[in-house]
Scaffold this motif. Structure first.
Motif, PDB file in Angstrom:
ATOM      1  N   MET A   1       0.840  -1.209   0.000  1.00  0.00           N
ATOM      2  CA  MET A   1       0.000   0.000   0.000  1.00  0.00           C
ATOM      3  C   MET A   1       0.868   1.250   0.000  1.00  0.00           C
ATOM      4  O   MET A   1       0.510   2.252  -0.611  1.00  0.00           O
ATOM      5  N   ARG A   2       2.048   1.188   0.634  1.00  0.00           N
ATOM      6  CA  ARG A   2       2.930   2.361   0.678  1.00  0.00           C
ATOM      7  C   ARG A   2       3.448   2.715  -0.717  1.00  0.00           C
ATOM      8  O   ARG A   2       3.556   3.887  -1.067  1.00  0.00           O
ATOM      9  N   SER A   3       3.779   1.669  -1.508  1.00  0.00           N
ATOM     10  CA  SER A   3       4.267   1.925  -2.871  1.00  0.00           C
ATOM     11  C   SER A   3       3.188   2.569  -3.730  1.00  0.00           C
ATOM     12  O   SER A   3       3.472   3.409  -4.577  1.00  0.00           O
ATOM     13  N   ILE A   4       1.925   2.171  -3.516  1.00  0.00           N
ATOM     14  CA  ILE A   4       0.818   2.785  -4.253  1.00  0.00           C
ATOM     15  C   ILE A   4       0.718   4.254  -3.899  1.00  0.00           C
ATOM     16  O   ILE A   4       0.541   5.115  -4.765  1.00  0.00           O
ATOM     17  N   LEU A   5       0.847   4.584  -2.611  1.00  0.00           N
ATOM     18  CA  LEU A   5       0.773   5.983  -2.173  1.00  0.00           C
ATOM     19  C   LEU A   5       1.905   6.801  -2.773  1.00  0.00           C
ATOM     20  O   LEU A   5       1.700   7.933  -3.198  1.00  0.00           O
ATOM     21  N   GLU A   6       3.119   6.212  -2.822  1.00  0.00           N
ATOM     22  CA  GLU A   6       4.258   6.954  -3.371  1.00  0.00           C
ATOM     23  C   GLU A   6       4.053   7.271  -4.842  1.00  0.00           C
ATOM     24  O   GLU A   6       4.499   8.299  -5.339  1.00  0.00           O
ATOM     25  N   LYS A   7       3.375   6.389  -5.591  1.00  0.00           N
ATOM     26  CA  LYS A   7       3.136   6.622  -7.011  1.00  0.00           C
ATOM     27  C   LYS A   7       2.054   7.667  -7.239  1.00  0.00           C
ATOM     28  O   LYS A   7       2.067   8.376  -8.233  1.00  0.00           O
ATOM     29  N   ILE A   8       1.089   7.755  -6.312  1.00  0.00           N
ATOM     30  CA  ILE A   8      -0.058   8.637  -6.522  1.00  0.00           C
ATOM     31  C   ILE A   8       0.130   9.986  -5.855  1.00  0.00           C
ATOM     32  O   ILE A   8      -0.327  11.007  -6.361  1.00  0.00           O
ATOM     33  N   ASN A   9       0.865  10.036  -4.719  1.00  0.00           N
ATOM     34  CA  ASN A   9       0.936  11.243  -3.900  1.00  0.00           C
ATOM     35  C   ASN A   9       1.458  12.467  -4.645  1.00  0.00           C
ATOM     36  O   ASN A   9       1.059  13.585  -4.363  1.00  0.00           O
ATOM     37  N   GLN A  17      -4.074  13.713  -0.464  1.00  0.00           N
ATOM     38  CA  GLN A  17      -3.242  12.645   0.078  1.00  0.00           C
ATOM     39  C   GLN A  17      -3.818  12.109   1.390  1.00  0.00           C
ATOM     40  O   GLN A  17      -3.873  10.894   1.611  1.00  0.00           O
ATOM     41  N   LEU A  18      -4.240  13.010   2.272  1.00  0.00           N
ATOM     42  CA  LEU A  18      -4.822  12.568   3.544  1.00  0.00           C
ATOM     43  C   LEU A  18      -6.101  11.772   3.307  1.00  0.00           C
ATOM     44  O   LEU A  18      -6.335  10.734   3.937  1.00  0.00           O
ATOM     45  N   THR A  19      -6.934  12.248   2.387  1.00  0.00           N
ATOM     46  CA  THR A  19      -8.171  11.533   2.066  1.00  0.00           C
ATOM     47  C   THR A  19      -7.860  10.149   1.527  1.00  0.00           C
ATOM     48  O   THR A  19      -8.483   9.150   1.927  1.00  0.00           O
ATOM     49  N   LEU A  20      -6.884  10.067   0.622  1.00  0.00           N
ATOM     50  CA  LEU A  20      -6.517   8.780   0.029  1.00  0.00           C
ATOM     51  C   LEU A  20      -5.946   7.837   1.077  1.00  0.00           C
ATOM     52  O   LEU A  20      -6.256   6.631   1.080  1.00  0.00           O
ATOM     53  N   GLN A  21      -5.130   8.365   1.987  1.00  0.00           N
ATOM     54  CA  GLN A  21      -4.553   7.516   3.021  1.00  0.00           C
ATOM     55  C   GLN A  21      -5.618   6.956   3.951  1.00  0.00           C
ATOM     56  O   GLN A  21      -5.610   5.768   4.288  1.00  0.00           O
ATOM     57  N   VAL A  22      -6.568   7.819   4.369  1.00  0.00           N
ATOM     58  CA  VAL A  22      -7.668   7.346   5.215  1.00  0.00           C
ATOM     59  C   VAL A  22      -8.506   6.319   4.466  1.00  0.00           C
ATOM     60  O   VAL A  22      -8.905   5.278   5.014  1.00  0.00           O
ATOM     61  N   ALA A 177     -19.574   1.829   2.020  1.00  0.00           N
ATOM     62  CA  ALA A 177     -18.643   2.223   3.085  1.00  0.00           C
ATOM     63  C   ALA A 177     -17.468   3.016   2.518  1.00  0.00           C
ATOM     64  O   ALA A 177     -17.042   4.017   3.109  1.00  0.00           O
ATOM     65  N   LEU A 178     -16.913   2.597   1.355  1.00  0.00           N
ATOM     66  CA  LEU A 178     -15.787   3.307   0.760  1.00  0.00           C
ATOM     67  C   LEU A 178     -16.189   4.721   0.345  1.00  0.00           C
ATOM     68  O   LEU A 178     -15.419   5.670   0.528  1.00  0.00           O
ATOM     69  N   LEU A 179     -17.397   4.860  -0.211  1.00  0.00           N
ATOM     70  CA  LEU A 179     -17.871   6.195  -0.576  1.00  0.00           C
ATOM     71  C   LEU A 179     -18.026   7.073   0.664  1.00  0.00           C
ATOM     72  O   LEU A 179     -17.632   8.244   0.672  1.00  0.00           O
ATOM     73  N   PHE A 180     -18.599   6.482   1.713  1.00  0.00           N
ATOM     74  CA  PHE A 180     -18.784   7.244   2.953  1.00  0.00           C
ATOM     75  C   PHE A 180     -17.440   7.597   3.582  1.00  0.00           C
ATOM     76  O   PHE A 180     -17.226   8.723   4.049  1.00  0.00           O
ATOM     77  N   ILE A 181     -16.507   6.630   3.574  1.00  0.00           N
ATOM     78  CA  ILE A 181     -15.181   6.871   4.147  1.00  0.00           C
ATOM     79  C   ILE A 181     -14.445   7.946   3.351  1.00  0.00           C
ATOM     80  O   ILE A 181     -13.768   8.816   3.920  1.00  0.00           O
ATOM     81  N   GLY A 182     -14.581   7.892   1.999  1.00  0.00           N
ATOM     82  CA  GLY A 182     -13.942   8.911   1.169  1.00  0.00           C
ATOM     83  C   GLY A 182     -14.474  10.302   1.466  1.00  0.00           C
ATOM     84  O   GLY A 182     -13.711  11.259   1.609  1.00  0.00           O
ATOM     85  N   PHE A 183     -15.808  10.417   1.567  1.00  0.00           N
ATOM     86  CA  PHE A 183     -16.414  11.708   1.885  1.00  0.00           C
ATOM     87  C   PHE A 183     -16.002  12.177   3.275  1.00  0.00           C
ATOM     88  O   PHE A 183     -15.639  13.349   3.479  1.00  0.00           O
TER      89      PHE A 183
END
Length: 469
Positions: A1-9, A17-22, A177-183
């Motif tokens: 998951m960390r490598s995915i964040l490094e590619k997208i951040n 970034q904070l929204t994506l991490q949560v 849940a993912l939509l709610f968590i994203g919002f």
């Protein structure tokens, strides 16, 4: 998951970034629990179904061996019980020694149960096995007549339907849940970064328009408050530095201009006095040219320092940019009659309103005179070509010359103060200040200046926002 964040951040701001991490963290946990629920539910349903098959095998063995019921009676009992749970049920009793079916509720399935016999561990007396969608429970029964396998197989359609329903429910719940968590993550990130956004807005109003103001924050005890307090200290030091610079520019302007003007005037008088004395006249002319260069350099440096220190030094009004260009060309030609300027009006707009910009006439004249001077100076034929056009919501002025192209690695450096290209400026007079002044003035007009090397020569493109496009 960390490598995915490094590619997208790198493509996202901090809020994103904070929204994506949560979203990834909570989403991963939610998916883990969903998969766990599905997996353990499947294990439970399989265990329960095998228990039913085992009970069925025990019941059949009791009827056959303990109560000596005949095949017809066993068949009736089998058909009247557990039918809603055991689909495609097959019950067989096999004499192990003779390898013979002594009972089966469906003799057409004998071959199928013979295939399942291969999966039975002969060293165990009770167990389970499966083949495709079929599940089987078996018992080894011993009596006076010998040893027997009691085998019960069926398809757990109810369990499969329950698992399918559970999968659909978990999938839908995961999406919701993912939509709610994203919002929720976006809302929380936005709320957490709101003080920083407020500080950014205040800074935009403070620097450089009103550097005497300071950032206002409700809580200087937290980390953001400490950052705001540090910025206020920095603003205080910057205010002192700007004030010192303004005082220096104001004082040095007076101290340098007057002596240089007097020196230049006295040299001109000496030039006229010793006009008929060649041995003195040549040296006086050389001295006059050096003084003129020094005067020009001093004026450019003061102008550059004044622009850098005070944005308000350029009051802006509505002006027609084409008229500014024509005036700049006219003034340049007065002092440089040996140089040629050609203006292309082919792309000139029909509506004059498209040429109106919010600008400072004198400052923009400095821009175009500098660019025209450079174009002629570095041209092979002392000629500059100008083109006036409209591009989207901008007035675009192109200044082109025919000469040596600027190298690619120097394009970002030519606007730095005192930088002179070794490949194009060698043997040319100048101080490397003009383009720095040009860039600063253009940016104060919220415009852009770009350099495009051509096959033979260079193109300087100045774009100023239009007011009425």
């Amino acid at each position: 998951m960390r490598s995915i964040l490094e590619k997208i951040n790198f493509k996202l701001n901090i809020r994103g970034q904070l929204t994506l991490q949560v979203l990834l963290l909570v989403g991963f946990l939610f998916m883990f629990f969903s998969v766990s629920i599905y997996f353990f539910s499947k294990l439970y349903l399989e265990k329960r179904f095998y228990k039913k098959l085992q009970d069925r095998a025990l019941t059949t063995s009791s009827l056959f061996f303990d109560f000596q019921a005949n095949n017809i009676e066993i068949q009736k009992i089998v058909e009247n019980t557990e039918r809603e749970y055991l689909n495609e049920e097959v019950i067989s009793i096999i004499d192990i020694k003779r390898n013979l079916f002594v009972f089966s509720n469906n003799f057409k399935k004998e071959e199928f149960h013979r295939l399942l016999l291969v999966r039975i561990d002969p060293n165990t007396s009770v167990g389970n096995a499966s083949l495709g969608a079929y599940k089987m429970a078996y018992l080894k029964i011993k009596d006076n007549s010998g040893e027997y396998w009691v085998m019960v197989s069926a398809v757990d359609k109810i369990g499969e339907e329950a698992l399918a329903d559970l999968k659909n429910i978990l999938f839908i719940m995961s999406i919701v849940a993912l939509l709610f968590i994203g919002f929720l993550g976006w809302y929380l990130a936005n709320k957490a970064l709101a003080p920083i956004s407020d500080i950014i807005q205040q800074l935009d109003q403070i620097f450089p328009k009103n550097i005497s103001k300071r950032i206002i924050h409700t809580n200087f005890g937290d980390e953001i408050g400490q950052m705001a307090e540090t910025i206020n200290k920095l603003l205080h030091r910057a205010e002192n530095a700007v004030f010192t610079q303004k005082m220096f520019v104001a004082n040095i302007s007076h101290e340098l201009k007057n002596p240089l003007t007097k020196i230049f005037t006295q040299i001109e008088l000496l030039e006229m006095k010793y006009k008929n004395f060649p041995e003195f006249h040549e040296q006086i002319v050389s001295l006059r040219e050096d003084t003129l260069k020094l005067n020009h350099l001093t004026h450019s440096l003061l102008q550059l320092a004044n622009i850098f220190s005070d944005e308000n030094a350029l009051p802006l009004t509505e002006i027609r940019l084409d008229e500014v260009v024509f005036d700049a060309v006219s003034e340049f030609k007065k002092w440089n009659s040996n140089k040629n300027i050609e203006i292309d009006l082919e792309n000139f707009p029909e509506d004059e309103k498209h040429l109106i910009v919010n600008g400072n006439e004198e400052a923009l004249k400095v821009v175009f005179k500098n660019l025209i001077d450079n174009a002629c100076k570095f041209s092979s034929n002392q000629t500059a070509f100008l083109n006036i056009s409209i591009k989207q919501n901008e007035v675009k002025i192109d200044i082109i010359n025919d000469g040596i192209p600027i190298p690619e690695n120097e394009l970002t450096r030519i606007f730095q103060p005192f930088y002179r290209s070794d490949s194009t400026a060698r043997g040319k007079t100048g101080h490397g200040v003009g383009l720095a002044i040009v860039k600063q003035i253009v940016e104060l007009h919220h415009g852009r200046i770009e350099v495009l090397p051509l096959t033979s020569g260079n193109l300087f493109e100045v774009s100023i926002p239009n007011l009425f496009f």
